[in-house]
Enzyme design. Sequence first.
Site, PDB file in Angstrom:
ATOM      1  N   CYS A  56      15.322  19.112  -0.478  1.00 58.63           N
ATOM      2  CA  CYS A  56      14.181  19.291   0.406  1.00 58.63           C
ATOM      3  C   CYS A  56      13.720  17.951   0.980  1.00 58.63           C
ATOM      4  CB  CYS A  56      13.081  20.033  -0.348  1.00 58.63           C
ATOM      5  SG  CYS A  56      11.813  20.760   0.707  1.00 58.63           S
ATOM      6  N   HIS A  57      12.491  17.517   0.679  1.00 58.34           N
ATOM      7  CA  HIS A  57      11.942  16.259   1.180  1.00 58.34           C
ATOM      8  C   HIS A  57      12.320  15.053   0.299  1.00 58.34           C
ATOM      9  CE1 HIS A  57       9.409  19.112   3.379  1.00 58.34           C
ATOM     10  NE2 HIS A  57       9.115  18.124   4.205  1.00 58.34           N
TER      11      HIS A  57
END
Length: 184
Positions: A113-114
Site C-alpha cells: 500500500c503506502h
Amino acid sequence: MATELQGKTIAFLVAPEGVEQVELTEPWNAVERAGGRPVLVSTEMGRVQAFDHLDKADTFDADAVAGGTDPADFDALVLPGGVANPDHLRTQPEAVAFVRGFFDHGKPVAAICHAPWTLIEADVVRGRTLTSWPSLRTDLRNAGAIWVDEEVQVCRARHNTLVTSRKPDDLKAFCQAIVEAFRA
C-alpha cells in the site's frame, strides 16, 4: 503447521499509530502459519494503535524499538501500509536507518500500500520495479523506481528481494509472495 519459515525471525515495522490493521495482521498470520516468528518493531515501546482505514481498530504491543534494534538480528522485514503509518516512519531517522539496514545486509523486504514511502526515504527504490497504492506512482517514479500496477511485484535486484503490493484486496497474493521470498 508449515515449516517454510522455521527458525526465521521477521520484523514488522510500524508507527505508534496509523498502521492498516489487516495489512499488519494478515502477513503476520502468514509468517506464523509458515513457522516463522514475527516481531513488532516500532519507533517507541508501548501500544501500537491500528486502524481499519480511518477508524481505530485494535492495539498491539511493540516488541522492540527501531533505534535500538539491529536489522542483522532478523531474516526479513515487512512494512505494512496505512497512510499515517509510513508517513510517520519516513520522518523518523531511526526507522529509515532500520529499513536501509535490511537492504545493506541483503535481506528480503516486503511493503504494501503506502509503505513504499518509507522505502523512498531510505533511498532504496532507484532502479527497482515496484507496485503500491496508485497515489504513490509519481513519488516512486521521481525516486527512480519503475512503477507497475500489479497485484504483487517481486523485484530481485542487486543483492536482495523486494516484494510489493497495492492494497488489502491483494493480501492473499502478497502473503504467498512474502513467504516464498522469505524462505530463501
